[in-house]
Write an enzyme that holds these catalytic residues in place. Structure first.
Site, PDB file in Angstrom:
ATOM      1  N   GLY A 101       2.816   2.288  10.798  1.00 50.64           N
ATOM      2  CA  GLY A 101       3.745   3.400  10.645  1.00 50.64           C
ATOM      3  C   GLY A 101       4.465   3.772  11.922  1.00 50.64           C
ATOM      4  O   GLY A 101       5.107   4.817  11.997  1.00 50.64           O
ATOM      5  N   SER A 161       3.714  -2.189  10.161  1.00 50.98           N
ATOM      6  CA  SER A 161       5.176  -2.238  10.319  1.00 50.98           C
ATOM      7  C   SER A 161       5.778  -3.583   9.941  1.00 50.98           C
ATOM      8  O   SER A 161       6.720  -4.064  10.572  1.00 50.98           O
ATOM      9  CB  SER A 161       5.572  -1.845  11.752  1.00 50.98           C
ATOM     10  OG  SER A 161       5.152  -0.520  12.030  1.00 50.98           O
ATOM     11  N   LYS A 206       0.024   4.247  -0.139  1.00 51.11           N
ATOM     12  CA  LYS A 206      -0.602   5.424   0.501  1.00 51.11           C
ATOM     13  C   LYS A 206      -0.362   6.659  -0.376  1.00 51.11           C
ATOM     14  O   LYS A 206      -0.428   6.539  -1.592  1.00 51.11           O
ATOM     15  CB  LYS A 206      -0.055   5.586   1.928  1.00 51.11           C
ATOM     16  CG  LYS A 206      -0.177   4.279   2.736  1.00 51.11           C
ATOM     17  CD  LYS A 206       0.122   4.425   4.186  1.00 51.11           C
ATOM     18  CE  LYS A 206      -0.050   3.069   4.877  1.00 51.11           C
ATOM     19  NZ  LYS A 206       0.133   3.135   6.323  1.00 51.11           N
ATOM     20  N   ASN A 233       0.858  -1.183   0.000  1.00 52.52           N
ATOM     21  CA  ASN A 233       0.000   0.000   0.000  1.00 52.52           C
ATOM     22  C   ASN A 233       0.894   1.232   0.000  1.00 52.52           C
ATOM     23  O   ASN A 233       1.503   1.553   1.021  1.00 52.52           O
ATOM     24  CB  ASN A 233      -0.894  -0.032   1.251  1.00 52.52           C
ATOM     25  CG  ASN A 233      -1.730   1.234   1.403  1.00 52.52           C
ATOM     26  OD1 ASN A 233      -1.801   2.055   0.488  1.00 52.52           O
ATOM     27  ND2 ASN A 233      -2.372   1.384   2.550  1.00 52.52           N
ATOM     28  N   GLU A 254      -6.639   4.639   8.109  1.00 55.24           N
ATOM     29  CA  GLU A 254      -6.348   6.056   7.840  1.00 55.24           C
ATOM     30  C   GLU A 254      -7.553   6.745   7.213  1.00 55.24           C
ATOM     31  O   GLU A 254      -7.784   7.933   7.431  1.00 55.24           O
ATOM     32  CB  GLU A 254      -5.102   6.167   6.953  1.00 55.24           C
ATOM     33  CG  GLU A 254      -3.847   5.812   7.756  1.00 55.24           C
ATOM     34  CD  GLU A 254      -2.685   5.288   6.954  1.00 55.24           C
ATOM     35  OE1 GLU A 254      -2.698   5.390   5.713  1.00 55.24           O
ATOM     36  OE2 GLU A 254      -1.752   4.750   7.586  1.00 55.24           O
ATOM     37  N   GLU A 304      -5.069  -4.944  10.602  1.00 55.40           N
ATOM     38  CA  GLU A 304      -4.049  -3.913  10.796  1.00 55.40           C
ATOM     39  C   GLU A 304      -4.325  -3.196  12.114  1.00 55.40           C
ATOM     40  O   GLU A 304      -5.122  -2.243  12.148  1.00 55.40           O
ATOM     41  CB  GLU A 304      -4.101  -2.890   9.658  1.00 55.40           C
ATOM     42  CG  GLU A 304      -3.795  -3.460   8.298  1.00 55.40           C
ATOM     43  CD  GLU A 304      -3.227  -2.405   7.355  1.00 55.40           C
ATOM     44  OE1 GLU A 304      -2.112  -2.623   6.874  1.00 55.40           O
ATOM     45  OE2 GLU A 304      -3.875  -1.373   7.125  1.00 55.40           O
ATOM     46  N   HIS A 312      -9.529   1.165   5.189  1.00 59.78           N
ATOM     47  CA  HIS A 312      -8.220   1.361   5.836  1.00 59.78           C
ATOM     48  C   HIS A 312      -8.378   2.325   7.014  1.00 59.78           C
ATOM     49  O   HIS A 312      -9.129   3.290   6.939  1.00 59.78           O
ATOM     50  CB  HIS A 312      -7.204   1.904   4.828  1.00 59.78           C
ATOM     51  CG  HIS A 312      -5.806   1.829   5.348  1.00 59.78           C
ATOM     52  ND1 HIS A 312      -5.304   2.731   6.264  1.00 59.78           N
ATOM     53  CD2 HIS A 312      -4.810   0.929   5.121  1.00 59.78           C
ATOM     54  CE1 HIS A 312      -4.059   2.387   6.569  1.00 59.78           C
ATOM     55  NE2 HIS A 312      -3.737   1.299   5.884  1.00 59.78           N
TER      56      HIS A 312
HETATM   57  P1  13P Z   1       3.248   0.393   7.600  1.00 57.66           P
HETATM   58  O1  13P Z   1       3.768  -0.891   7.012  1.00 57.66           O
HETATM   59  O2  13P Z   1       3.968   1.598   7.098  1.00 57.66           O
HETATM   60  O3  13P Z   1       3.164   0.324   9.089  1.00 57.66           O
HETATM   61  O4  13P Z   1       1.744   0.561   7.053  1.00 57.66           O
HETATM   62  C1  13P Z   1       0.861  -0.480   7.212  1.00 57.66           C
HETATM   63  C2  13P Z   1      -0.386  -0.162   6.467  1.00 57.66           C
HETATM   64  O5  13P Z   1      -1.178   0.651   6.882  1.00 57.66           O
HETATM   65  C3  13P Z   1      -0.630  -0.845   5.182  1.00 57.66           C
HETATM   66  O6  13P Z   1      -1.921  -0.618   4.734  1.00 57.66           O
END
Ligand code: 13P
Length: 242
Positions: free
Chosen positions: A161, A194, A7, A5, A87, A155, A85
């Site tokens: 992150g 992560s 983002k 992803n 976010e 997740e 997601h």
């Molecule tokens: P990270 O791997 O940067 O922690 O992000 C995970 C994520 O949200 C994937 O959708």
């Protein structure tokens, strides 16, 4: 499955780097989810990965400025769509009901949905993680059980992150719980938060961890390749054990 992803990251230059360096593996379904604007460029480069989008609108067309429809993503070569997601739940105030509508919009367009679920740190500290994830699942699957094309991504918000990863045991516990709630579903359940080359093998070795949804480490072809490799090895080991 290993899904990257991106983002709000990426550029034509990054796509060229991936085109030159990405090593597919026949045993691992590999997926990249760039910002939707880059789908056409990625398709043209012929990357050794399926393509997906990070979000879709519930409607197919209409007065919804700035949105994209699942059907449009399919036309540009996408096979998968993330929905829900954390976010987007946070930044765009997407509710479980809104996420369910997007999930069904993806299916309407024959785009395989990847439903993201997971609890916040406060929810985990309060011991509410199972209740939160169950509610996120039920909102989507009350209309019908998941199929083998669907993917669930667990997740935990506190692991995204942050550099803090769920332990393999924590991931397995939640994946097993999800499998139970969904009555032994054939849908794959992948872990995100992560994931990096140093922890992927241990996470993927868990019985109900069917791959990873990778953020930061999916922006570097070498790291992403090594996560794909870890998934291939875990897959081989699981088949050998079976
Ligand atoms: P990270 O791997 O940067 O922690 O992000 C995970 C994520 O949200 C994937 O959708």
């Amino acid at each position: 499955m290993v899904a990257g992803n991106w983002k709000l990251h990426g550029s034509l230059q990054l796509i060229d780097r991936f085109a030159a360096a990405l090593l597919g593996n026949a045993a691992v379904e590999t997926l990249l989810l760039p910002p939707a604007l880059y789908l056409a460029a990625m398709r043209e480069r012929g990357l050794d990965a399926k393509l997906g989008v990070q979000n879709v609108h519930a409607a197919q067309t209409g007065a919804h400025t700035g949105e994209i429809a699942a059907e449009m993503a399919v036309e540009l070569g996408a096979s998968h769509a993330l929905v829900g997601h954390s976010e987007r739940r946070r930044d765009c105030l997407e509710t479980n009901a809104a996420v369910a509508a997007k999930f069904h919009a993806a299916r309407r367009a024959a785009l395989a949905p990847i439903l993201c679920v997971g609890e916040t740190l406060d929810e985990r500290r309060a011991g509410e993680e199972n209740d939160v994830v169950r509610a996120q699942l039920e909102a989507v699957f009350e209309a019908g059980a998941p199929t083998a094309d669907d993917v669930i991504a667990y997740e935990p918000v506190w692991a995204i992150g942050t550099g803090e990863t769920a332990t393999p045991a924590q991931a397995q516990a939640m994946h097993g719980f999800i499998r139970d709630v969904l009555r032994g579903t054939p849908a794959r359940i992948i872990y995100g938060g992560s994931v990096h080359p140093g922890n992927a093998a241990a996470l993927f070795a868990e019985q109900d961890v069917d791959g990873g949804l990778v953020g930061g480490a999916s922006l570097d072809p070498a790291q992403f390749n090594s996560i794909i490799e870890a998934a291939a090895e875990a897959n081989q080991q699981k088949h050998a054990d079976a």
